[in-house]
Design a protein around this motif. Sequence first.
Motif, PDB file in Angstrom:
ATOM      1  N   HIS A   1       0.834  11.653  -4.144  1.00  0.00           N
ATOM      2  CA  HIS A   1       1.528  12.174  -2.966  1.00  0.00           C
ATOM      3  C   HIS A   1       1.985  10.988  -2.139  1.00  0.00           C
ATOM      4  O   HIS A   1       1.154  10.214  -1.670  1.00  0.00           O
ATOM      5  CB  HIS A   1       0.583  13.045  -2.130  1.00  0.00           C
ATOM      6  CG  HIS A   1       0.133  14.283  -2.854  1.00  0.00           C
ATOM      7  ND1 HIS A   1       0.672  15.522  -2.579  1.00  0.00           N
ATOM      8  CD2 HIS A   1      -0.745  14.467  -3.847  1.00  0.00           C
ATOM      9  CE1 HIS A   1       0.112  16.422  -3.369  1.00  0.00           C
ATOM     10  NE2 HIS A   1      -0.753  15.808  -4.158  1.00  0.00           N
ATOM     11  N   LEU A   2       3.296  10.838  -2.006  1.00  0.00           N
ATOM     12  CA  LEU A   2       3.794   9.637  -1.321  1.00  0.00           C
ATOM     13  C   LEU A   2       3.764   9.816   0.195  1.00  0.00           C
ATOM     14  O   LEU A   2       4.797   9.855   0.859  1.00  0.00           O
ATOM     15  CB  LEU A   2       5.217   9.323  -1.793  1.00  0.00           C
ATOM     16  CG  LEU A   2       5.301   8.849  -3.243  1.00  0.00           C
ATOM     17  CD1 LEU A   2       6.763   8.770  -3.680  1.00  0.00           C
ATOM     18  CD2 LEU A   2       4.640   7.482  -3.410  1.00  0.00           C
ATOM     19  N   THR A   3       2.544   9.929   0.721  1.00  0.00           N
ATOM     20  CA  THR A   3       2.386   9.973   2.169  1.00  0.00           C
ATOM     21  C   THR A   3       2.475   8.552   2.717  1.00  0.00           C
ATOM     22  O   THR A   3       2.421   7.579   1.965  1.00  0.00           O
ATOM     23  CB  THR A   3       1.008  10.534   2.524  1.00  0.00           C
ATOM     24  OG1 THR A   3       0.033   9.735   1.844  1.00  0.00           O
ATOM     25  CG2 THR A   3       0.876  11.975   2.072  1.00  0.00           C
ATOM     26  N   SER A   4       2.592   8.430   4.038  1.00  0.00           N
ATOM     27  CA  SER A   4       2.657   7.095   4.642  1.00  0.00           C
ATOM     28  C   SER A   4       1.433   6.275   4.268  1.00  0.00           C
ATOM     29  O   SER A   4       1.538   5.102   3.896  1.00  0.00           O
ATOM     30  CB  SER A   4       2.745   7.195   6.157  1.00  0.00           C
ATOM     31  OG  SER A   4       3.754   8.100   6.531  1.00  0.00           O
ATOM     32  N   ALA A   5       0.264   6.913   4.353  1.00  0.00           N
ATOM     33  CA  ALA A   5      -0.965   6.190   4.016  1.00  0.00           C
ATOM     34  C   ALA A   5      -0.895   5.678   2.590  1.00  0.00           C
ATOM     35  O   ALA A   5      -1.244   4.528   2.309  1.00  0.00           O
ATOM     36  CB  ALA A   5      -2.172   7.099   4.208  1.00  0.00           C
ATOM     37  N   MET A   6      -0.402   6.515   1.685  1.00  0.00           N
ATOM     38  CA  MET A   6      -0.342   6.133   0.276  1.00  0.00           C
ATOM     39  C   MET A   6       0.640   4.997   0.067  1.00  0.00           C
ATOM     40  O   MET A   6       0.377   4.060  -0.668  1.00  0.00           O
ATOM     41  CB  MET A   6       0.086   7.337  -0.561  1.00  0.00           C
ATOM     42  CG  MET A   6       0.050   7.085  -2.053  1.00  0.00           C
ATOM     43  SD  MET A   6      -1.577   6.546  -2.585  1.00  0.00           S
ATOM     44  CE  MET A   6      -1.489   6.883  -4.327  1.00  0.00           C
ATOM     45  N   LEU A   7       1.787   5.089   0.746  1.00  0.00           N
ATOM     46  CA  LEU A   7       2.786   4.025   0.584  1.00  0.00           C
ATOM     47  C   LEU A   7       2.207   2.682   1.008  1.00  0.00           C
ATOM     48  O   LEU A   7       2.395   1.674   0.329  1.00  0.00           O
ATOM     49  CB  LEU A   7       4.039   4.362   1.394  1.00  0.00           C
ATOM     50  CG  LEU A   7       4.887   5.487   0.815  1.00  0.00           C
ATOM     51  CD1 LEU A   7       5.911   5.965   1.849  1.00  0.00           C
ATOM     52  CD2 LEU A   7       5.603   5.058  -0.450  1.00  0.00           C
ATOM     53  N   PHE A   8       1.503   2.670   2.133  1.00  0.00           N
ATOM     54  CA  PHE A   8       0.908   1.406   2.569  1.00  0.00           C
ATOM     55  C   PHE A   8      -0.186   0.946   1.606  1.00  0.00           C
ATOM     56  O   PHE A   8      -0.338  -0.247   1.351  1.00  0.00           O
ATOM     57  CB  PHE A   8       0.352   1.530   3.986  1.00  0.00           C
ATOM     58  CG  PHE A   8       1.398   1.336   5.052  1.00  0.00           C
ATOM     59  CD1 PHE A   8       1.911   2.410   5.751  1.00  0.00           C
ATOM     60  CD2 PHE A   8       1.863   0.071   5.346  1.00  0.00           C
ATOM     61  CE1 PHE A   8       2.885   2.226   6.728  1.00  0.00           C
ATOM     62  CE2 PHE A   8       2.825  -0.128   6.327  1.00  0.00           C
ATOM     63  CZ  PHE A   8       3.338   0.954   7.020  1.00  0.00           C
ATOM     64  N   ALA A   9      -0.949   1.875   1.077  1.00  0.00           N
ATOM     65  CA  ALA A   9      -1.998   1.481   0.135  1.00  0.00           C
ATOM     66  C   ALA A   9      -1.389   0.912  -1.142  1.00  0.00           C
ATOM     67  O   ALA A   9      -1.865  -0.087  -1.684  1.00  0.00           O
ATOM     68  CB  ALA A   9      -2.891   2.681  -0.183  1.00  0.00           C
TER      69      ALA A   9
END
Lengths: 467, 259, 610
Positions: C397-405
């Motif tokens: 799931h390309l959430t903001s948190a995931m993108l930064f991770a």
Amino acid sequence: MILRRHPSAALLAAAALSSTLACKYEPSTPELHYSLNAKALADNPDLAADGGAQTQLLGALQTMFGTPKNPRFLALPEWLADGFDPNFWGEDHVKADQAAWAALVESNRKAFGQQLSAIRAGGFEAVDRPRFADDLWERWQRLRAELPAGGPDAEYLTTDDGQKVSWREEALYRFENYYPSLANSAAFYHNQCFHCHGAEGGGDGSTSRFLEPRPRDYRPGKFKFTALKGKARPRHEDVFRILTDGVYTTAMPSFRRFTDAQLHGLVDYVRLLSIRGETEILLASFYDPAEGLHFDNLRENYTDVVGRWREAPERLITYAGPIPEVTAERVEHGRALFTTPGEKGGANCVSCHGTSGRGDGPSVWEPGKVGIEFTKDDWGNPIQPRDFTRGVFRFGRRPIDLYRRIYAGINGTPMPEHFGMTITESARQRAMTEDDVWDLVFFVRALASQSPLLARAGGAPAAEGAR
Amino acid sequence: MKHFLLRVLATLLFLAVPVLGVWTFVKADDWGLWFPPIASSYGASIDFLFYVILWMVTVTFIGTEMLLVWFVFRYSKKDATRATYTHGNHTLEMVWTAIPALLLIFVAFSQMKAWTTVKINFPTDGPYTVEKPLMEVYASQFDWRVRYPDPQGDFAGADVIEVPYDITVPANTKVVFRLKSRDVLHSFFVPVFRLKQDAVPGMEIPMWFEATTPGDYDLICAELCGWGHYKMAGKIHVLPRDEFERWLADQRASLYATD
Amino acid sequence: MSTHAHTATHPAKPLGIDPPGTVHATHDHHELGFIRKYVFSTDHKVIGLQFLFTGLLMLLFGGLMAMAIRWQLAYPWTEMPVLGRLLFPETGGVTTPEGYTMLFTMHGTLMIFFVIIPLLTGTFGNFLIPLMIGAPDMAFPRLNMMGYWFWWPGIACILLSFGAEGGGPAAGWTSYPPLSTIEAAAPGSQWGQNLWLLSLTFVGVSSMMGAINYVTTIVKMRAPGMTFFRMPLSVWALMVAALLQLFALPVLTAATFMQLFDRVFDAGFFTPTGVIINGTSPETLGNAAGGHPLLWQHLFWFYSHPAVYILVVPAMGFVSDILAVHARKPIFGYKPMVYSIAGIAGLGFIVWGHHMFMSGMNPAVGLVFMTATIMIALPSAVKVFNWLGTLWGARIHLTSAMLFALAFVSMFIIGGLSGIWMASTPVDIYIHDTYIIVAHFHYVVFAGSMMAIFAAIYHWFPKMFGRLMNETLGKIHFVGTFITLNGVFYMMHQLGLAGLMRRTADPYAYETYAHLQPINQFISWCAFALLAWQVFFVVNFFGSMFFGKRAGRNPWNACSVEWESPSPPGHGNFDKQLAVHHGPYEYGVPDASRDFVAQTQRAPGLHAHA
């Protein structure tokens, strides 16, 4: 509306716009102005209270010496008639010295290697803009616009002695024989020297308060390190040498990474700042509370100040013939002169430099104290006698350099002139001769290098001292 | 649609990393952003070690980043199925621990010879040795000075030759010298020699190099030494052997000049 | 009503702490005032948020220092807009040479000690540890509070140093003597340097207090069933980082005291004999000598190398957790991940000499440090492979948190790989103190840890504030930050290979580097853009706090225990009894009714630990 529906597109557009603006961005440098000498104002409180007179003073100085962006001397007609133009002071002086000019040309050849080979090869667009040489660049641009119809090797001009010179030869000549203008040297000074030496050369730049010793304040016209006698103004070569060699163990480094031409130009600008500073101090002292500033004696004083710089070469301390040979007897005689106090008729060096030359003589240290007590030089800064055992000599370590220091003393410091000083030997008073100065030189060099001659001459003096 | 755009955007952003990352390294030399030419005898061995690591690192970089890019794109599809439920793979762990370990040990051991050559094994067969160096280089705030010994080889003698800024040395000779500091930490860095050493006050540090090409080379201070650190320049003048001897003789002669 | 349920079954309270799994309903024996509740609070969550806000504020200061540095490198000796007249009024806004040395010293000091360490360990250490292990609070709540408030004198000292005579400290964040110990050696080495030393002492004490708390809490207060190998990797990472703090910080504290004694009492630990600094010798001034500058370097780096692992290990832990949650897949190789963290930390204690290869220490010792340093690449590589393994076959799931991770993984690869050149002593001869070093550590600390901090904020914000951050703003924040940060730091690798030196106010003073100015200008403009872009984060962060969509307990459908509590959790954290039955990464379980099985959910037959 568009922003809401297509925020990413709007953002992209904003980013693109700002990047193009960024590419065109030209930063600014604050314009420098000469301000008044604070010490001169402090010494003349009436002037300090008179704002109008201060403006007048600055205006007069501007007429005579220009602005930081465009400095130039006001050349008096009698000088020009004499063939002397202070605006070409350095250039004329260096040109007259064949060896120095040859070194300048060689240094320009090295620095402008890319430009010279581009001109020779014919790719005139490929000539890179040299750093810190805006006046040269402008002249080059004008020269390019004057390219003859017949090409770069066509005749461009005829010299005074009838020689015909092609455009290309003229271009090469200009780069190789480049000598910076005062304006260009001022810009270079502001890039390299200003943050220590200040805009007016007052030694009060932003970095100066953190330096020990302080940077030189040129304005009183006093310079420590000259090869001259009589507290004279320095020669062009003396200032040039400070720039090439630096002053070891101070914050003044060697500036040899720049070309000879740039350094000669800096000498010119420093000279201008010094003359300007001295004139300012004189003018400030002429302030009369009743009449304000008056300029009656200005021409005379200006000529005086400039004259003192012009006569510097006459004050050079020279020594005819080869330096005498060092012998144990001469070192012993030097030691005698060094260690005998003034009241007993010696040269009294020991009072400051200490019996072992560690700079811990009775004038600055007493047994039992931790650390030495500093005296003050003429600029009000703390100063200590030289510690010879460190092997540090601030203005040259050659025998002739030490000879000159001892001969004439160091202007602005407690180090006195020794040549001609009255000493007592064999119960008779006499003046110190050149040979006596050489003996002192030999003793100091033996001290600094722990030479075996010292042992043969009776051993090193006992070491007590601050450390 | 929006989700697809997001996937593509994320993929392209992560793809840009290896693509631009490698491309800027490939073009670096053209942009003047690569090593300067080598002018010392051991410089090539140091550059070689750099390139060995560069290749290893590039392969790893492209490999891992491309896997990341592929996984981000492939596995961000919006659908109802679940992820592959696995907690790991023991064999894979062993493999990707053992292979890098061997490669890294290889890298470590391959470095040692160059290091000992430059820093430990000083020449004993040339005209200059650690006990009798050519010169002493002093670093100070904010200047470089070099001192050549007097004719007896004494560095504290009265007739030493002290020159600021310009450090003149003979070419094709194993030059051994000592590095000292007058005040704070500095560092002697000559990029073209691939030589660097911190100058520590209170220490005399031996160094050596053999310059292969005559010319003028930058000497740069490489350890923060105060506000003038940025302009603490020097110049290494490499002269052919005979010219160097003539230059040194000139310097000695001019010591006793009276001009 | 007072429900201390445990008193019936557990009369003894070892260490004065409530045993694991204790449930506390609201204590109503005293209602705390505003000051006790939000200022001098002993609640780990409040303290965590205090660290967060203060850390973000210090990030702004450190970032402004960076902008000033970038201005000077792009347009040397010109008038700096905005900050210029504030920092350098005397020159009309033009950076001074000594001012520049102060700028990068303050930038490094602020970012390391006042931003990254507090944000990673202070914020998330405090906030997450008790929640993730199912504890009601830290083992020593009052010590925890003191830990935060001891930080403030440190902040005061470092900010006051700007106004000290001679300006702020100017000997680099590494503060090597004699530049830092002799007052005359640098303008900032007057009172500015003393304040730096005092500041670091306070920061160190604050960190130690936190570290003791974290380790004790993790060891003693885990909920029933929460074995060590069922803890989330964030907790492992925070524990290892705390152990690093505990063992390394005392050495730094000792070293800073030695330097303080050198400066104030002329002790002479680090002052060599026979030097002449700024015109005079220290002995002439009465200072002791006979010391050695290298002693400081050894002591300093003995702490500061483990410190850089403190700067990255917690980030690695958070990224592992965030990846697992948003990829709906268990962490690949949980135990190898744990051992890698331990390996990095353990090896981290024996590699400090790689900062000193050129320092003048015995070159043979350099070979030893080189080998150990090269080996540290191994556990880091294993972690990267395991993250990739986590992503393989996932449902991302390309959430903001995931993108930064994900950005952390991508950027850490760069930072880690460039480290191999630095580990190689012969190559380090050329690259030491050049911009390639600057590129390396900025990739690991900024492009790595800071991205992880953003990821952690986006991920745990709902738990902290009970609201979700706006996803659109978050993605915009990500895209701009990712692009500009690479624009800033990537080309520094090549600049370093060209020989550009660090810490130089005007690199173009050398003719050979004059052609590097355009690239530096490009980097500076990317840096200004990077700072400006953070407005999206600031607006999102503060806006969502008050206006964000309300989040339930578990907006991400995550397994780990912190998501069992209310959002935000109340005093005592959990409102029901907790027992842990398996690991924290049970995502994508084939037969389960949902695509995850919470840690507290009974599921016999499931993978017993992670």
